[in-house]
Design a protein around this motif. Structure first.
Motif, PDB file in Angstrom:
ATOM      1  N   ASN A   9       0.934  -1.375   0.024  1.00 55.19           N
ATOM      2  CA  ASN A   9      -0.108   0.089   0.166  1.00 55.19           C
ATOM      3  C   ASN A   9       0.762   1.341  -0.091  1.00 55.19           C
ATOM      4  O   ASN A   9       0.421   2.194  -0.545  1.00 55.19           O
ATOM      5  CB  ASN A   9      -0.926   0.057   1.053  1.00 55.19           C
ATOM      6  N   ASP A  10       2.095   1.288   0.524  1.00 65.67           N
ATOM      7  CA  ASP A  10       2.928   2.213   0.278  1.00 65.67           C
ATOM      8  C   ASP A  10       3.150   2.759  -1.219  1.00 65.67           C
ATOM      9  O   ASP A  10       3.088   4.200  -1.204  1.00 65.67           O
ATOM     10  CB  ASP A  10       4.449   1.957   1.053  1.00 65.67           C
ATOM     11  N   ILE A  11       3.339   1.770  -1.912  1.00 68.14           N
ATOM     12  CA  ILE A  11       3.650   2.321  -3.413  1.00 68.14           C
ATOM     13  C   ILE A  11       2.281   2.884  -4.093  1.00 68.14           C
ATOM     14  O   ILE A  11       2.381   3.929  -4.590  1.00 68.14           O
ATOM     15  CB  ILE A  11       3.918   1.104  -4.269  1.00 68.14           C
ATOM     16  N   ARG A  12       1.236   2.306  -3.571  1.00 69.60           N
ATOM     17  CA  ARG A  12      -0.066   2.749  -4.032  1.00 69.60           C
ATOM     18  C   ARG A  12      -0.315   4.401  -3.382  1.00 69.60           C
ATOM     19  O   ARG A  12      -0.650   5.258  -4.380  1.00 69.60           O
ATOM     20  CB  ARG A  12      -1.281   2.099  -3.501  1.00 69.60           C
ATOM     21  N   ALA A  13       0.125   4.503  -2.226  1.00 69.97           N
ATOM     22  CA  ALA A  13      -0.260   5.881  -1.566  1.00 69.97           C
ATOM     23  C   ALA A  13       0.876   6.920  -2.221  1.00 69.97           C
ATOM     24  O   ALA A  13       0.476   7.964  -2.696  1.00 69.97           O
ATOM     25  CB  ALA A  13      -0.010   5.955  -0.075  1.00 69.97           C
ATOM     26  N   SER A  14       2.135   6.659  -2.593  1.00 70.57           N
ATOM     27  CA  SER A  14       3.057   7.459  -3.045  1.00 70.57           C
ATOM     28  C   SER A  14       2.798   7.739  -4.640  1.00 70.57           C
ATOM     29  O   SER A  14       3.095   8.774  -5.378  1.00 70.57           O
ATOM     30  CB  SER A  14       4.381   7.041  -2.881  1.00 70.57           C
ATOM     31  N   GLU A  15       2.094   6.871  -5.273  1.00 67.83           N
ATOM     32  CA  GLU A  15       1.827   7.108  -6.548  1.00 67.83           C
ATOM     33  C   GLU A  15       0.465   7.810  -7.073  1.00 67.83           C
ATOM     34  O   GLU A  15       0.307   8.221  -8.094  1.00 67.83           O
ATOM     35  CB  GLU A  15       1.795   5.619  -7.412  1.00 67.83           C
ATOM     36  N   TYR A  16      -0.254   7.916  -6.046  1.00 64.68           N
ATOM     37  CA  TYR A  16      -1.571   8.614  -6.389  1.00 64.68           C
ATOM     38  C   TYR A  16      -1.214  10.000  -6.684  1.00 64.68           C
ATOM     39  O   TYR A  16      -1.915  10.803  -7.540  1.00 64.68           O
ATOM     40  CB  TYR A  16      -2.306   8.572  -4.912  1.00 64.68           C
ATOM     41  N   GLY A  17      -0.405  11.014  -6.199  1.00 66.86           N
ATOM     42  CA  GLY A  17       0.056  12.027  -6.457  1.00 66.86           C
ATOM     43  C   GLY A  17       0.542  12.226  -8.139  1.00 66.86           C
ATOM     44  O   GLY A  17       0.519  13.262  -8.519  1.00 66.86           O
ATOM     45  N   HIS A  18       0.694  11.111  -8.790  1.00 68.56           N
ATOM     46  CA  HIS A  18       1.359  11.236 -10.028  1.00 68.56           C
ATOM     47  C   HIS A  18       0.455  11.014 -10.982  1.00 68.56           C
ATOM     48  O   HIS A  18       0.639  11.090 -12.160  1.00 68.56           O
ATOM     49  CB  HIS A  18       2.404  10.131 -10.076  1.00 68.56           C
ATOM     50  N   VAL A  19      -0.754  10.660 -10.553  1.00 68.56           N
ATOM     51  CA  VAL A  19      -1.935  10.523 -11.363  1.00 68.56           C
ATOM     52  C   VAL A  19      -2.868  11.837 -11.543  1.00 68.56           C
ATOM     53  O   VAL A  19      -3.172  12.022 -10.528  1.00 68.56           O
ATOM     54  CB  VAL A  19      -2.569   9.243 -11.215  1.00 68.56           C
TER      55      VAL A  19
END
Length: 180
Positions: A162-172
């Motif tokens: 879930n850490d990757i998911r949380a960090s990647e939200y800002g890039h979408v």
């Protein structure tokens, strides 16, 4: 009453004070106290004899087959066991061969430090290393089997990190507004 009848009557009188179980046990040899224990002892004795007759080659084959079956079981399983990863099985493979990491690293032409990184999950092995494992094992451990182990771990990380998911939200910047 004749003599024979009198003797028979005396025997019957003497025996009547005993229970049938007592009479039977005095005639029949008693079996083992616990049949399961004696069977286990026989099996254990047989295994020890069998093990003493096995050659080092037989032992190696048994260990490698066991390892291969374990890997195949992990690959087939729907559940992922964090402890049974590529590095774990690589370490077990080297252990079956009774080699030191350094010696094995020389045999597959990889730096011992890099081998340690693969075993300890610090780095994913490249395809060329997986091919070397296949060649080293005389194709008993195919490259695709090692590759599937790595992919199983990656799949787990992708699903549950879930850490990757949380960090990647800002890039979408935009996303679908519907769910199907």
């Amino acid at each position: 009453m004749n003599n024979k009848s009198m003797k028979s009557q005396k025997k019957t009188d003497k025996l009547s004070k005993y229970k049938p179980e007592d009479l039977a046990s005095s005639i029949v040899f008693p079996g083992p106290e616990n049949e399961n224990e004696s069977r286990l002892e026989l099996v254990s004795q047989y295994r020890k004899e069998w093990e003493s007759k096995r050659t080092p080659k037989d032992r190696l084959i048994s260990q490698l087959l066991q390892l291969k079956f374990q890997i195949e079981e992990v690959i087939r399983s729907d559940k992922y066991d964090k402890e049974k990863h590529f590095g774990y099985f690589l370490k077990e493979y080297i252990s079956c061969l009774e080699k030191k990491n350094k010696e094995f690293a020389e045999e597959v032409d990889v730096d011992p430090t890099e081998l340690s990184l693969f075993i300890n999950r610090r780095r994913d092995p490249p395809e060329k290393f997986i091919i070397r494992l296949e060649i080293h094992s005389n194709k008993n451990f195919p490259a695709i089997m090692w590759y599937k182990l790595i992919e199983k771990e990656k799949e787990y990380k992708l699903m549950y990190n879930n850490d990757i998911r949380a960090s990647e939200y800002g890039h979408v910047k935009g996303k679908l507004r519907i769910s199907i």
